[in-house]
Design a protein around this motif. Sequence first.
Motif, PDB file in Angstrom:
ATOM      1  N   LEU A   2      75.854  70.549  38.514  1.00  0.00           N
ATOM      2  CA  LEU A   2      74.469  70.576  38.064  1.00  0.00           C
ATOM      3  C   LEU A   2      73.727  69.447  38.764  1.00  0.00           C
ATOM      4  CD1 LEU A   2      75.188  70.912  34.227  1.00  0.00           C
ATOM      5  CD2 LEU A   2      75.009  72.746  35.931  1.00  0.00           C
ATOM      6  N   VAL A   3      72.575  69.754  39.355  1.00  0.00           N
ATOM      7  CA  VAL A   3      71.808  68.759  40.107  1.00  0.00           C
ATOM      8  C   VAL A   3      70.416  68.645  39.502  1.00  0.00           C
ATOM      9  CG1 VAL A   3      70.934  68.042  42.353  1.00  0.00           C
ATOM     10  CG2 VAL A   3      73.060  69.371  42.213  1.00  0.00           C
ATOM     11  N   ILE A   4      70.065  67.438  39.068  1.00  0.00           N
ATOM     12  CA  ILE A   4      68.711  67.174  38.584  1.00  0.00           C
ATOM     13  C   ILE A   4      67.935  66.554  39.737  1.00  0.00           C
ATOM     14  CG2 ILE A   4      67.270  65.973  36.896  1.00  0.00           C
ATOM     15  CD1 ILE A   4      69.653  65.874  35.019  1.00  0.00           C
ATOM     16  N   GLY A   5      66.992  67.303  40.291  1.00  0.00           N
ATOM     17  CA  GLY A   5      66.212  66.825  41.426  1.00  0.00           C
ATOM     18  C   GLY A   5      66.383  67.735  42.627  1.00  0.00           C
ATOM     19  N   ALA A   6      65.321  67.849  43.410  1.00  0.00           N
ATOM     20  CA  ALA A   6      65.361  68.744  44.572  1.00  0.00           C
ATOM     21  C   ALA A   6      64.700  68.103  45.777  1.00  0.00           C
ATOM     22  CB  ALA A   6      64.687  70.071  44.241  1.00  0.00           C
ATOM     23  N   GLY A   7      64.905  66.780  45.951  1.00  0.00           N
ATOM     24  CA  GLY A   7      64.496  66.103  47.168  1.00  0.00           C
ATOM     25  C   GLY A   7      65.579  66.249  48.215  1.00  0.00           C
ATOM     26  N   SER A  37      81.686  74.836  45.132  1.00  0.00           N
ATOM     27  CA  SER A  37      81.198  74.602  43.775  1.00  0.00           C
ATOM     28  C   SER A  37      80.105  75.610  43.415  1.00  0.00           C
ATOM     29  CB  SER A  37      80.620  73.189  43.633  1.00  0.00           C
ATOM     30  OG  SER A  37      81.615  72.206  43.729  1.00  0.00           O
ATOM     31  N   GLU A  38      80.129  76.084  42.175  1.00  0.00           N
ATOM     32  CA  GLU A  38      79.000  76.843  41.652  1.00  0.00           C
ATOM     33  C   GLU A  38      77.888  75.839  41.357  1.00  0.00           C
ATOM     34  OE1 GLU A  38      77.845  78.652  37.387  1.00  0.00           O
ATOM     35  OE2 GLU A  38      79.711  79.460  38.213  1.00  0.00           O
ATOM     36  N   THR A  39      76.782  75.961  42.037  1.00  0.00           N
ATOM     37  CA  THR A  39      75.775  74.896  42.028  1.00  0.00           C
ATOM     38  C   THR A  39      74.454  75.365  41.432  1.00  0.00           C
ATOM     39  OG1 THR A  39      76.782  73.858  43.963  1.00  0.00           O
ATOM     40  CG2 THR A  39      74.505  73.253  43.466  1.00  0.00           C
ATOM     41  N   HIS A  40      73.892  74.517  40.579  1.00  0.00           N
ATOM     42  CA  HIS A  40      72.594  74.770  39.959  1.00  0.00           C
ATOM     43  C   HIS A  40      71.670  73.591  40.246  1.00  0.00           C
ATOM     44  CE1 HIS A  40      73.908  78.168  37.333  1.00  0.00           C
ATOM     45  NE2 HIS A  40      75.082  77.597  37.518  1.00  0.00           N
ATOM     46  N   LEU A  41      70.472  73.873  40.735  1.00  0.00           N
ATOM     47  CA  LEU A  41      69.447  72.851  40.933  1.00  0.00           C
ATOM     48  C   LEU A  41      68.410  72.976  39.829  1.00  0.00           C
ATOM     49  CD1 LEU A  41      68.634  72.991  44.769  1.00  0.00           C
ATOM     50  CD2 LEU A  41      70.222  71.463  43.612  1.00  0.00           C
ATOM     51  N   ILE A  42      68.121  71.878  39.152  1.00  0.00           N
ATOM     52  CA  ILE A  42      67.094  71.853  38.118  1.00  0.00           C
ATOM     53  C   ILE A  42      65.878  71.160  38.701  1.00  0.00           C
ATOM     54  CG2 ILE A  42      66.471  71.035  35.818  1.00  0.00           C
ATOM     55  CD1 ILE A  42      70.114  71.370  36.657  1.00  0.00           C
TER      56      ILE A  42
END
Length: 451
Positions: free
Chosen positions: A170-175, A190-195
């Motif tokens: 899980l990733v908080i941030g999209a810079g 990895s199964e990856t999610h961007l928040i």
Amino acid sequence: METADLIVIGSGQGGIPLATDFAKAGHKVVLFERDALGGSCVNYGCTPSKAFLAAAHAAGRARQAAKLGINTQVQVDFPRVMERVRGIRARFNQGVRQRLENARVQVVCAEASFTGERIVTSKDVTVQAPLIVINTGTSSAIPDIPGLAGTPYLTNRNFFDLKELPKRLLVIGAGYIGLELGQGLARLGSETHLIVRGDRVLAQEEADVSQTLAAALQLDGISVHFQVNVEQVDYNNNIFTLTLSNGESLAGEALMVVIGRKPNTDALNVAAAGVELDKKGFIKINDQFQTTTQGIYAIGDAAGQPAFTHVSWEDYRRLKAILCGEQRTRSDRVLGYAVYTEPQVGRVGMTLEQATKQGINARAVTLPIDQIARGIEWGHDLGFYRMVIDRDTNKILGATLVGYETAELVHVFLSLMEADATWQVLEQSVHIHPTYGEALPSLARLLIEDD
């Protein structure tokens, strides 16, 4: 109290060469470093991240080769990938240490703070010098999300200590950090999610840059959750659970927080030296890098400069010239940067919107990469090349390149802009066929066609 000719606080990519140059010239130099020598670039920035992405993008390209008729089964040895990354980091770090030792720079491995106008103290060393340079850099900004504190979340600071591939990320941030490392882990399995709090990734760039990258992330199986905030973090049985503002929840074995950077100035006690900070905590400097106190300078991102190694390095070169009496400024350069996603983003100068806001009579031309022979031949469909020019002077104002290895191609524009060249110089150039670089004169020729 000891005395020195130069004190450098922080061993980033600007501070190290400045310290060694002065020491080699016969000056007594004391360098304070509270963390690993080499700063963020060597230890948790450029060096380990690009070594990591070398493996990640190799895996990603292999998986996406099916459209070329190449069917592969990719097996990732993640511990070996990360062992290689840490090995390269250690080698670079040792190189910095050896460089300082060879130059006979006195290194104090401790937190430093000002205790007087040009006096710096650590726990057991106090040094006074007529010249002080602050090069303390930045670190991850951490949001005040309920439940986050005290959990083993990742930042770029500890990401490269991973030993096992997380099943879900899980990733908080999209810079750029979130996109590079998030896409990297996705390509390694990895199964990856961007928040994403806003409505697009890499929001500081033009909208079609964001759209292109979002499409690329989707091809890698990454889920992007737009216009949501994380309201709660729970960590139980080695699993992170995020409660989102839209009522949904996400679970994963790893959580990475990459929402931005903050200056490393809190511990410096700059008030004791009369050095002022801005509202965000960055050191105030003039165009010659001087702070509000005579004899104290600041370089790199701690002084609000763009957070890139090449900027800090060029800060060092300019500051050294200024201290030697030359007429240089921090503004007398053309700055570019790149994002090492795939496709890459290469940027230099102004966008059309930025130029127009400054009152410049500007125009832009764009060439999609799927119209470039090399892009078609290699199966690269996503991306474009764009150039911005001044209609009145014909000077090149900027470029945005999205595509394969555009971090390399953007240097063509950097050099042309540094030389104050017009777009006609590029238009008249004969680039090799078939290459991606061949499309740059073609891009310039669109200005003729559009007239």
